[in-house]
Design an enzyme around this catalytic site. Structure first.
Site, mmCIF file in Angstrom:
data_model
loop_
_atom_site.group_PDB
_atom_site.id
_atom_site.type_symbol
_atom_site.label_atom_id
_atom_site.label_comp_id
_atom_site.label_asym_id
_atom_site.label_seq_id
_atom_site.Cartn_x
_atom_site.Cartn_y
_atom_site.Cartn_z
ATOM 1 N N LYS A 161 -2.045 8.334 3.449
ATOM 2 C CA LYS A 161 -1.624 8.457 1.844
ATOM 3 C C LYS A 161 -1.256 7.780 0.277
ATOM 4 O O LYS A 161 -0.664 6.553 0.459
ATOM 5 C CB LYS A 161 0.066 8.436 2.590
ATOM 6 C CG LYS A 161 1.256 9.015 2.016
ATOM 7 C CD LYS A 161 2.643 8.124 1.916
ATOM 8 C CE LYS A 161 2.794 7.583 0.489
ATOM 9 N NZ LYS A 161 2.639 7.910 -1.008
ATOM 10 N N GLY B 127 6.762 8.326 -0.441
ATOM 11 C CA GLY B 127 6.838 7.486 0.461
ATOM 12 C C GLY B 127 7.966 7.504 1.795
ATOM 13 O O GLY B 127 7.370 7.428 2.759
ATOM 14 N N VAL C 99 6.729 10.712 4.194
ATOM 15 C CA VAL C 99 5.612 10.672 4.718
ATOM 16 C C VAL C 99 4.556 9.524 4.941
ATOM 17 O O VAL C 99 4.057 9.109 6.310
ATOM 18 C CB VAL C 99 4.122 11.143 3.267
ATOM 19 C CG1 VAL C 99 2.430 10.803 4.834
ATOM 20 C CG2 VAL C 99 4.299 12.079 3.210
ATOM 21 N N GLY C 100 5.650 8.706 4.038
ATOM 22 C CA GLY C 100 5.025 7.205 4.317
ATOM 23 C C GLY C 100 6.330 6.818 5.986
ATOM 24 O O GLY C 100 5.526 5.914 6.886
ATOM 25 N N GLU D 29 -0.884 -6.174 1.806
ATOM 26 C CA GLU D 29 -0.824 -6.501 1.023
ATOM 27 C C GLU D 29 -0.118 -6.410 -0.154
ATOM 28 O O GLU D 29 -0.114 -4.902 -0.824
ATOM 29 C CB GLU D 29 -2.550 -5.776 -0.139
ATOM 30 C CG GLU D 29 -3.701 -6.609 1.431
ATOM 31 C CD GLU D 29 -3.954 -7.457 0.880
ATOM 32 O OE1 GLU D 29 -3.776 -8.704 0.606
ATOM 33 O OE2 GLU D 29 -4.809 -7.830 2.087
ATOM 34 N N CYS E 150 -2.375 -7.500 -8.677
ATOM 35 C CA CYS E 150 -0.577 -8.215 -7.997
ATOM 36 C C CYS E 150 -1.696 -9.127 -8.150
ATOM 37 O O CYS E 150 -0.619 -10.405 -7.770
ATOM 38 C CB CYS E 150 -1.079 -8.084 -6.696
ATOM 39 S SG CYS E 150 -2.616 -6.987 -6.221
ATOM 40 N N GLU F 11 7.954 -10.139 -9.594
ATOM 41 C CA GLU F 11 6.696 -9.961 -10.122
ATOM 42 C C GLU F 11 6.912 -8.744 -11.127
ATOM 43 O O GLU F 11 7.571 -7.886 -10.201
ATOM 44 C CB GLU F 11 5.652 -8.969 -9.096
ATOM 45 C CG GLU F 11 4.494 -8.109 -9.254
ATOM 46 C CD GLU F 11 3.747 -8.155 -8.249
ATOM 47 O OE1 GLU F 11 4.652 -6.679 -7.783
ATOM 48 O OE2 GLU F 11 3.073 -8.397 -8.311
HETATM 49 P P1 NAP Z 1 5.051 1.055 -3.139
HETATM 50 O O1 NAP Z 1 6.967 1.402 -3.276
HETATM 51 O O2 NAP Z 1 5.195 -0.229 -2.963
HETATM 52 O O3 NAP Z 1 4.548 1.828 -2.954
HETATM 53 C C1 NAP Z 1 2.784 1.526 -2.566
HETATM 54 C C2 NAP Z 1 2.899 3.020 -1.603
HETATM 55 O O4 NAP Z 1 3.823 2.693 -0.450
HETATM 56 C C3 NAP Z 1 3.006 4.191 -2.260
HETATM 57 O O5 NAP Z 1 2.187 5.062 -1.676
HETATM 58 C C4 NAP Z 1 4.741 4.739 -2.005
HETATM 59 O O6 NAP Z 1 4.418 6.050 -1.487
HETATM 60 C C5 NAP Z 1 4.804 4.155 -0.178
HETATM 61 N N1 NAP Z 1 5.572 3.923 -0.007
HETATM 62 C C6 NAP Z 1 6.634 3.737 -0.965
HETATM 63 N N2 NAP Z 1 7.976 3.664 -0.056
HETATM 64 C C7 NAP Z 1 7.879 3.656 1.810
HETATM 65 C C8 NAP Z 1 8.288 3.758 2.579
HETATM 66 N N3 NAP Z 1 9.849 3.703 3.221
HETATM 67 N N4 NAP Z 1 7.446 3.563 3.825
HETATM 68 C C9 NAP Z 1 6.035 3.859 3.413
HETATM 69 N N5 NAP Z 1 5.186 3.393 2.686
HETATM 70 C C10 NAP Z 1 6.023 4.079 1.708
HETATM 71 O O7 NAP Z 1 4.737 0.856 -4.736
HETATM 72 P P2 NAP Z 1 5.301 1.387 -6.527
HETATM 73 O O8 NAP Z 1 6.364 2.264 -6.360
HETATM 74 O O9 NAP Z 1 3.917 1.684 -6.342
HETATM 75 O O10 NAP Z 1 5.507 0.121 -7.726
HETATM 76 C C11 NAP Z 1 6.371 -0.744 -7.797
HETATM 77 C C12 NAP Z 1 6.623 -2.224 -7.362
HETATM 78 O O11 NAP Z 1 5.340 -2.526 -6.312
HETATM 79 C C13 NAP Z 1 5.484 -2.548 -8.412
HETATM 80 O O12 NAP Z 1 6.398 -2.991 -9.684
HETATM 81 C C14 NAP Z 1 5.019 -3.846 -8.170
HETATM 82 O O13 NAP Z 1 6.178 -4.820 -8.733
HETATM 83 C C15 NAP Z 1 4.546 -3.554 -6.514
HETATM 84 N N6 NAP Z 1 2.656 -2.524 -6.686
HETATM 85 C C16 NAP Z 1 1.894 -4.133 -5.867
HETATM 86 C C17 NAP Z 1 0.854 -3.806 -6.084
HETATM 87 C C18 NAP Z 1 -0.159 -4.629 -5.215
HETATM 88 O O14 NAP Z 1 -1.139 -4.409 -5.685
HETATM 89 N N7 NAP Z 1 -0.236 -5.455 -4.391
HETATM 90 C C19 NAP Z 1 0.576 -2.095 -6.194
HETATM 91 C C20 NAP Z 1 1.495 -1.669 -6.543
HETATM 92 C C21 NAP Z 1 2.850 -1.699 -7.051
HETATM 93 P P3 NAP Z 1 5.594 6.536 -2.994
HETATM 94 O O15 NAP Z 1 4.749 5.870 -4.784
HETATM 95 O O16 NAP Z 1 5.389 8.022 -3.075
HETATM 96 O O17 NAP Z 1 7.411 5.443 -2.670
#
Ligand code: NAP
Ligand code: MG
Length: 479
Positions: A169, A202, A205-206, A244, A278, A378
């Site tokens: 996903k 998320g 599908v997540g 991660e 990150c 962050e």
């Molecule tokens: P995120 O919400 O953590 O999303 C990462 C992945 O997880 C996406 O594919 C997301 O899908 C999915 N996801 C979201 N909610 C979920 C759930 N309940 N169950 C399973 N999977 C789920 O990150 P983001 O929205 O892309 O970014 C938000 C913040 O995350 C950023 O501002 C940053 O602080 C952090 N971030 C960290 C990294 C890293 O490399 N450590 C990378 C990206 C973001 P959807 O996008 O469809 O919700």
């Protein structure tokens, strides 16, 4: 405008069962770019069923067969690398240099994993027992938008090397990147079901992947908040998790650091991937005795950065990925001033002439205390907090005073001193006097930066379950 209305299950591009749609905006222009149809839990069920069926034969393949598959995947991704770069620049807004490196890393992850297999021992001994490292079953891969190809390819490569099959996903924000990458992976002509890709939110599908009884492990990269949610959900079926997550990485400048090297390193460390990384070095921990000199040099270096159209070869910082990310960074910039930090450069709003896209000004705060939100949370944008210290011990204490522990940086003119400080930093990776790229080194975090490690031997072992056999005759080798 692009329409993406297919997902990839059992070797075929299919119309999803889900009907919900999402619109994606080009981050550089602010214009509508893509409409994507999102999958749902029924699509996850179909994808898992395909992966589960494929697992039966695939989990028994030899190292040589898996190596041949990894080679084909490498070639299939490398064959379309320029197109992959263009789609990434357009959809994500990553700079040309970053996207080129990212695509190359994605393609090479298959080769590196193939190389790793050459010498990896799936069969070991423990006393009189024969220990076989077996694949876990179907793996769920959930990835973010900040380097979509790289996360998908490295996690998929490791799953396949282990003998697992996968349901992926990706972030829905990467739909066009996912589409072209799926076409590449499809062109490698693997047996159907080895990998399946379901676009979707998320929430739907997540969560369906997290809860699915036929998924044995989840490999996730993203926010700490979602990582915790997945870990909680995974408990019911005792899924293995590799997480991660976020970081707030310290960059410790010791008082004997060569600033000609340390300042460009510090600037690259917080602006890399337009600050959406990150591992970004977002807390610059500097000796009070050299604060004025460091401030001056940082300001000159940051003010010289080229922010603009990511398609231009000399652009160093592109737009942030979407409106939510822009708003988040603006919120933190405002908060920094409210908390009493001093703006050294940058600040609120768009850089002049870049009002249409999600561009922010690379921003540096000084007089930051480590208990301020801008030093603890962050931000995920090009925002740096400069914190000063009086002694080496204090520098180390500030560096480690964080809930995160993904990455740390240290600069010193004295290698022995740099080594000594590096040894005391609580982080999954430490960079001494520079920036490095070692794809075989373990990657992952201490504390709330995650669970487990990716890449190399450590990453592969996280996809394997040891099975001890006693009374086994080695005359009939299966590995
Ligand atoms: P995120 O919400 O953590 O999303 C990462 C992945 O997880 C996406 O594919 C997301 O899908 C999915 N996801 C979201 N909610 C979920 C759930 N309940 N169950 C399973 N999977 C789920 O990150 P983001 O929205 O892309 O970014 C938000 C913040 O995350 C950023 O501002 C940053 O602080 C952090 N971030 C960290 C990294 C890293 O490399 N450590 C990378 C990206 C973001 P959807 O996008 O469809 O919700
Ligand atoms: Mg999200």
């Amino acid at each position: 405008m692009k329409t993406i209305d297919q997902i990839y299950i059992n070797g075929q591009f299919l119309t999803p069962h889900g009907t919900q749609q999402q619109e994606l905006i080009n981050p550089t222009t602010g214009q509508l770019a893509t409409r994507v149809v999102l999958g749902d839990a029924a699509d996850v069920d179909a994808a898992v069923a395909a992966a589960k069926a494929a697992y039966v034969a695939y989990s028994r393949t030899s190292k040589q067969e898996r190596m041949a598959i990894l080679q084909r995947l490498h070639e299939a991704v490398a064959a379309r690398s320029e197109e992959l770069v263009q789609v990434m620049v357009e959809e994500y807004g990553g700079t040309l240099a970053f996207c080129r490196a990212s695509v190359q890393r994605a393609a090479n992850s298959f080769l590196q994993t193939k190389q790793l297999l050459e010498t990896f021992d799936f069969v070991r001994t423990a006393g009189s027992a024969r220990v076989v490292l077996e694949p876990l079953g179907v793996v769920g891969i959930i990835t973010p938008w900040n380097s979509s190809y790289g996360f998908i390819c490295s996690k998929l490569a490791t799953a396949l090397a282990a003998g697992s099959t996968a349901v992926i996903k990706p972030s829905e924000l990467s739909a066009a990147q996912t589409q072209i990458l799926a076409e590449c992976l499809h062109a490698a002509q693997l047996p159907p079901g080895l990998f399946n890709i379901v676009n979707g939110s998320g929430e739907i599908v997540g969560n369906a992947i997290t809860a699915h009884p036929d998924i044995a492990k989840i490999s996730f990269t993203g926010s700490t908040a979602v990582g915790k949610h997945i870990a909680r959900g995974a408990i019911d079926t005792l899924k293995r998790v590799t997480l991660e997550l976020g970081g707030k990485s310290p960059n410790v400048l010791l008082d004997d650091a060569d600033l000609d090297l340390a300042i460009p390193t510090a600037v690259a460390a917080f602006t890399f991937n337009s600050g959406q990384a990150c591992l970004a070095g977002t807390r610059l921990i500097v000796p009070a005795s050299r604060l004025e000199e460091i401030k001056q040099r940082i300001k000159v270096a940051v003010d010289a950065l080229k922010v603009g159209d990511p398609a231009n070869a000399d652009t160093q910082i592109g737009p942030l990925v979407n409106a939510a990310q822009y708003a988040r960074v603006q919120r933190y910039i405002a908060l920094g001033t409210e908390e009493g930090a001093t703006l050294l450069t940058g600040g609120a709003g768009h850089p002049a002439g870049l009002e249409n896209g999600y561009f922010v000004k690379p921003t540096v705060f000084v007089n930051v205390r480590n208990d301020m939100a801008i030093a603890r949370e962050e931000i995920f944008g090009p925002v740096l907090s400069i914190i000063s210290y009086d002694s080496e011990e204090e520098a180390i204490a500030i560096a480690n005073d964080t809930v995160y522990g993904l990455q740390a940086y240290v600069s010193s003119g004295d290698q022995a001193r740099a080594n000594r400080v590096a040894a005391q930093l609580v982080a999954g990776r430490v960079f001494i006097n520079g920036l490095y790229d070692e794809p075989l080194a373990p990657f992952g975090g201490f504390k709330q930066s995650g669970i487990g490690r990716e890449f190399g031997t450590y990453g592969l072992e996280a996809y394997l379950e040891p099975k001890a056999m006693m009374g086994y005759s080695a005359s009939n080798e299966i590995y």
